[in-house]
Structure formats: structure tokens, C-alpha cells
Design a protein around this motif. Structure first.
Motif, short mmCIF file in Angstrom:
data_model
loop_
_atom_site.label_atom_id
_atom_site.label_comp_id
_atom_site.label_asym_id
_atom_site.label_seq_id
_atom_site.Cartn_x
_atom_site.Cartn_y
_atom_site.Cartn_z
N ALA A 1 46.23 22.52 29.18
CA ALA A 1 46.93 23.79 29.02
C ALA A 1 47.29 24.08 27.57
N VAL A 2 47.54 23.04 26.77
CA VAL A 2 47.97 23.27 25.39
C VAL A 2 46.80 23.33 24.41
N LYS A 3 45.58 23.29 24.92
CA LYS A 3 44.42 23.51 24.07
C LYS A 3 44.30 24.99 23.78
N PRO A 4 44.22 25.40 22.53
CA PRO A 4 44.13 26.84 22.20
C PRO A 4 42.97 27.51 22.93
N GLY A 5 43.26 28.60 23.61
CA GLY A 5 42.24 29.38 24.27
C GLY A 5 41.88 28.93 25.67
N TYR A 6 42.22 27.71 26.04
CA TYR A 6 41.79 27.18 27.33
C TYR A 6 42.39 27.96 28.50
N LEU A 7 43.69 28.15 28.48
CA LEU A 7 44.38 28.75 29.62
C LEU A 7 43.96 30.21 29.82
N ILE A 8 43.88 30.96 28.73
CA ILE A 8 43.51 32.37 28.83
C ILE A 8 42.08 32.53 29.33
N LYS A 9 41.18 31.71 28.82
CA LYS A 9 39.78 31.77 29.28
C LYS A 9 39.69 31.46 30.78
N LEU A 10 40.45 30.49 31.20
CA LEU A 10 40.44 30.11 32.62
C LEU A 10 40.91 31.27 33.50
N LEU A 11 42.02 31.91 33.12
CA LEU A 11 42.59 32.98 33.94
C LEU A 11 41.74 34.25 33.90
N ARG A 12 41.16 34.54 32.77
CA ARG A 12 40.29 35.72 32.70
C ARG A 12 39.03 35.53 33.56
N GLY A 13 38.69 34.31 33.84
CA GLY A 13 37.50 34.04 34.64
C GLY A 13 37.73 34.12 36.14
N VAL A 14 38.98 34.32 36.56
CA VAL A 14 39.28 34.43 37.98
C VAL A 14 38.96 35.85 38.44
N SER A 15 38.13 35.99 39.45
CA SER A 15 37.69 37.30 39.92
C SER A 15 38.82 38.05 40.64
N THR A 16 38.67 39.37 40.70
CA THR A 16 39.64 40.19 41.44
C THR A 16 39.70 39.77 42.90
N GLU A 17 38.54 39.48 43.48
CA GLU A 17 38.49 39.05 44.87
C GLU A 17 39.31 37.78 45.08
N ARG A 18 39.21 36.85 44.13
CA ARG A 18 39.95 35.60 44.23
C ARG A 18 41.45 35.84 44.10
N ILE A 19 41.85 36.74 43.20
CA ILE A 19 43.26 37.06 43.03
C ILE A 19 43.83 37.66 44.31
N LEU A 20 43.05 38.53 44.96
CA LEU A 20 43.50 39.14 46.21
C LEU A 20 43.68 38.09 47.30
N LYS A 21 42.80 37.09 47.33
CA LYS A 21 42.94 36.01 48.31
C LYS A 21 44.21 35.20 48.04
N PHE A 22 44.48 34.94 46.75
CA PHE A 22 45.74 34.27 46.39
C PHE A 22 46.93 35.07 46.91
N GLN A 23 46.91 36.37 46.66
CA GLN A 23 48.04 37.22 47.06
C GLN A 23 48.21 37.27 48.58
#
Length: 466
Positions: free
Chosen positions: A377-399
Motif C-alpha cells: 500500500a505504501v508503494k507510490p502509485g500502487y494503491l491508485i492503480k489497483l483501485l482504478r483497475g476495478v470495473s464498475t460491474e465489480r464495484i456494483l457487486k461490492f455494493q
């Protein structure tokens, strides 16, 4: 060769009258069998009808029982399906007296006696549940006879007691001149318990304590460790004091307004949100590193903020407008912002390597949260790249999953947190009985270290889930 001749039975001669009599008997026999069959059939139908009428009448009668009476049937101590819990009638100073002392230290009571809202209010909700009338659907039933009890609940408001004094020096000792002393209250509780025969009878194994704040009961925890501890994590307890096997992990009370809308990403313009104290001790030091990495990222809101009504209002707005909510460790592995995120349908991003989560036997947190180990998580850029890669469909399933489990984190929901806590406690009963019987036959052994072979340690390895 002479063969013995076969002897033949002579064919009987039957007269017409005999034939007529035989037919008459056969007809009468057939008529008799048909009559018996009809009688049996009719009797069967009548019996079935009577049973149907009886059971429907019983259901009708039950539905006409007043609610209070039906509750008595459901939660009657004779119902073996319910775990029977006896709540000690503690001296007032350990329960409502703590609230009065808290109010007095802040200028006195203003209106009716109410428990101050904070993240450690599980102790209030459990106490209120056992003292209210019309308890229906609970996994435990309160009994007033201690002889009938399976477990004993000790309703000391330990977390509120810890913070009664508004100012506490760094060494943990109470300032001179202040009347209230949490340390003295803890000692007083133990002295009172040690006078109770039911505490001495089983060495405390069948007693339940709530100590949700990481420092609650810190002075006496070694003396109550046999009991079932209701706590938020194991951050400040030893491996021989607390265990996933014997204790119950509680959720903090969420501090922000629940999201009452539906799933969707259209109104959630922000990618990631966090608002809280930037500087924490111990495992919480990761917060400052995350601030440095994330505070200049687009679509990320990360703010330093202390607890206040205005901060909670801003946090509610921010969480309701974000797709993901950051949950870094605090002074201990858990913090209330995880549960704020859940009731906001904001997908939690958990950066805490030693966190324990409530109710994991019924909730699969991989379906509602993203787990990231601290090192990544503390690696620069890692966390943001990971979250931007989550699809809208996957976010809706989480919700969608968050919406399903949301009730487990609502203390005020009649079928919410309180009932689930009691269910967790009721599941400890077989272990409690095992430890009581085992404790009575094990001889004292001089061991170099505590013998924890019967209880799993909380120091096991942590698997990173992403």
C-alpha cells in the motif's frame, strides 16, 4: 415291479342346495368386507379432517395471543434452544453511575440520563437489550434465577469508565483532585465479583465482559481473562489473554449517517475517501505515509480531522460520494471508519495487517472489501492503480453485498448487531462447558510459559488477501 397304487380322493357330490348356500355366504362375505372398507375409509377421512381442524385452530389461537405472551413462550427459560443468560444486578456506580460521572465531569446532566454517543457504545446497547421488555427473536433469553443460567453477563460500562475524566496524563494515572478513578472502579468490580459464589464456582469461565475500548479493563484483564471477552481487536492483549476461540469481536458503532440510497456509481464522483487523524501510534504510523502518497492524487480526498459533529457531517458527505473508503490501522488494527464505510456502501480498502473482523462465520469480507498489505500500500502509485483497475460491474457487486450485510453493523436494528453478538456468545457455550470441566481435573503445572494448547493464539500468521 409292483407299484403302490395312488389313492385318489373321491370327488364330493354337491347338491344344488349346498351350491346356493355357498353363493349366499360368499356374497355376504364380500358385502361385509366392502362395508368394513367403507367404514375404515370414512373413519380415516374424519381423523384427517379432525387433525387439520386442530392444527389450524392452534395456529389461530397462537396468533391471537398478545405479543408479550407470545414472547414469553418464545424466550421462556424452559426452551432448551435458547442460551440462558443471567445479568448481574451490579451496584449502580458500575452502570448508570458511570454515565452520571461522565456528565458531571463535563458540567453536569442536561436533561434525561442518556449514554453519550461514541464508537464504544456496544456496552450500552447490550445492557439496554437485556433490560427491555418484549425481547423477541434473540438467541439468548434472560433469566432472573442464576441457578438456571448458562452464562453470566457483567454489565460494567468499562469503555465509558475509561474516559470519564476529560484529561488524563500520559502515564495513565488519574490526576489528583478528580473524584472519579477508572482504576479504582476496575478494582472495585473485581472485589465485588470475588464475593459472588457464581464467579468462584467455575473460575469465571462462564462470565461475559464487554471491554470494547483497547484499554478497557486493562488493569484487571489478567484476572478476567478466563471469561468471554467482547472486544474490538486483540491489539493490546497477550496471546494468553484473548483468543478467537473463546472471545467475540465486536464492530464499533458507526459515527456517520447510514446511506439510504440504492447501489450505483453515478453519484459517487470521488475514487477514494479518508478523513481522520493523520498521526497515530504503533501500527497507525502507516497513516502518515499514506497521506504523503495520496494527498496529491486526482479523485482522492484524504483529510486530517478529529472527532466532532462537523467532522462527522463532512465524513458522511465524503463517504456517500466515494466509490472506495480507505481504512488504515489506527493505534490498534481496527477503527470505526471501517464500519462507517460499510453503512455508507463505500467499498472499504483495508490496510491493516493484523486486523480481526466481526462475525466472519457469516460474512465473507472478500465480497465487501479490498485488502491490501501495508508493504504494498505504501508503494507510490500502487494503491491508485489497483483501485482504478476495478470495473464498475465489480464495484456494483461490492455494493450489493454491502447492502446485504449492512444490518450486522446497525446497533439499533432489532435484527442487527446486538442479536448477532448474542448469537456469537451462545456459540461459545460448548467451549465454556469444556473449559469448566477441564479446569476442575487439570492439576497445577509449573510451566515456563502459559499453556495455551487449548486456545488458539491471536498471534498466528496473517494471509494477505487482495
Amino acid at each position: 415291479m409292483n407299484l403302490r397304487p395312488k389313492i385318489r380322493t373321491p370327488t364330493p357330490t354337491t347338491s344344488p342346495q349346498q351350491i346356493s348356500n355357498a353363493k349366499t355366504l360368499t356374497l355376504a362375505s364380500n358385502m361385509g368386507r366392502k362395508s368394513i372398507f367403507k367404514t375404515l375409509t370414512l373413519a380415516t377421512i374424519l381423523i384427517l379432517f379432525a387433525c387439520y381442524a386442530f392444527f389450524n385452530t392452534f395456529k389461530l389461537a397462537e396468533s391471537e395471543i398478545p405479543i408479550a405472551s407470545r414472547e414469553n413462550l418464545i424466550s421462556s427459560p424452559s426452551n432448551s434452544a435458547l442460551v440462558k443468560i443471567y445479568m448481574y444486578d451490579l451496584p449502580r456506580k458500575f452502570t448508570l453511575g458511570v454515565i452520571e460521572s461522565y456528565a458531571t465531569a463535563r458540567g453536569g446532566l442536561k436533561g434525561p440520563l442518556t449514554y453519550p454517543g461514541n464508537q464504544h457504545s456496544a456496552e450500552w446497547y447490550l445492557f439496554s437489550d437485556l433490560t427491555r421488555e418484549g425481547r423477541v427473536g434473540s438467541p439468548v433469553t434472560r433469566v432472573l434465577d442464576p441457578e438456571a443460567a448458562d452464562v453470566f453477563y457483567v454489565p460494567f460500562f468499562s469503555s465509558l469508565s475509561l474516559v470519564v475524566n476529560p484529561i488524563r496524563p500520559g502515564n495513565g494515572e488519574v490526576q489528583k483532585g478528580l473524584v472519579y478513578s477508572d482504576e479504582e472502579m476496575q478494582e472495585g468490580l473485581i472485589q465485588w465479583l470475588e464475593e459472588q459464589g457464581y464467579w468462584r464456582r467455575n473460575n469465571g469461565w462462564d462470565h461475559v465482559f464487554v471491554c470494547q475500548d483497547p484499554n478497557a479493563l486493562y488493569k484487571v484483564v489478567e484476572r478476567v481473562k478466563n471469561g468471554v471477552l467482547l472486544l474490538s481487536d486483540f491489539g493490546r492483549l497477550g496471546g494468553n489473554q484473548a483468543s478467537l476461540v473463546k472471545d467475540v469481536i465486536l464492530p464499533y458503532s458507526h459515527r456517520i449517517r447510514s446511506f439510504d440510497g440504492d447501489v450505483g456509481v453515478e453519484s459517487r464522483k470521488s475514487l477514494l475517501f479518508f478523513m481522520g487523524n493523520r498521526y497515530r501510534k504503533e501500527g497507525g504510523k502507516v497513516r502518515n505515509l499514506l497521506f504523503q502518497i495520496l494527498e496529491n492524487e486526482d479523485d482522492v480526498t484524504i483529510k486530517h480531522g478529529a472527532q466532532s459533529r462537523e467532522s462527522r457531517r463532512a465524513a458522511s458527505q465524503g463517504m456517500h460520494a466515494a466509490k472506495f473508503c480507505l481504512h488504515p490501522a489506527g493505534d490498534t488494527p481496527s477503527a470505526c471508519r471501517l464500519f462507517d464505510a460499510i453503512v455508507s456502501l463505500c467499498v472499504p480498502v483495508i490496510v491493516s495487517d493484523y486486523i480481526e473482523l466481526p462475525f466472519e462465520d457469516v460474512i465473507d469480507y472478500r465480497k465487501i472489501a479490498v485488502f491490501v498489505d501495508t508493504k504494498s500500500a505504501v508503494k507510490p502509485g500502487y494503491l491508485i492503480k489497483l483501485l482504478r483497475g476495478v470495473s464498475t460491474e465489480r464495484i456494483l457487486k461490492f455494493q450489493q453485498e454491502l447492502k446485504k450485510v449492512k444490518r450486522y453493523f446497525e446497533y439499533e436494528d432489532p435484527n442487527g448487531t446486538v442479536n448477532e453478538i448474542w448469537r456469537q456468545v451462545s456459540q461459545k457455550l460448548p467451549l465454556i462447558k469444556l473449559m469448566i470441566n477441564r479446569d476442575k481435573r487439570i492439576v497445577t503445572r509449573d510451566l515456563p510459559e502459559p499453556d495455551c494448547s487449548c486456545l488458539c493464539s491471536n498471534q498466528s500468521g496473517i494471509d494477505t488477501i487482495l
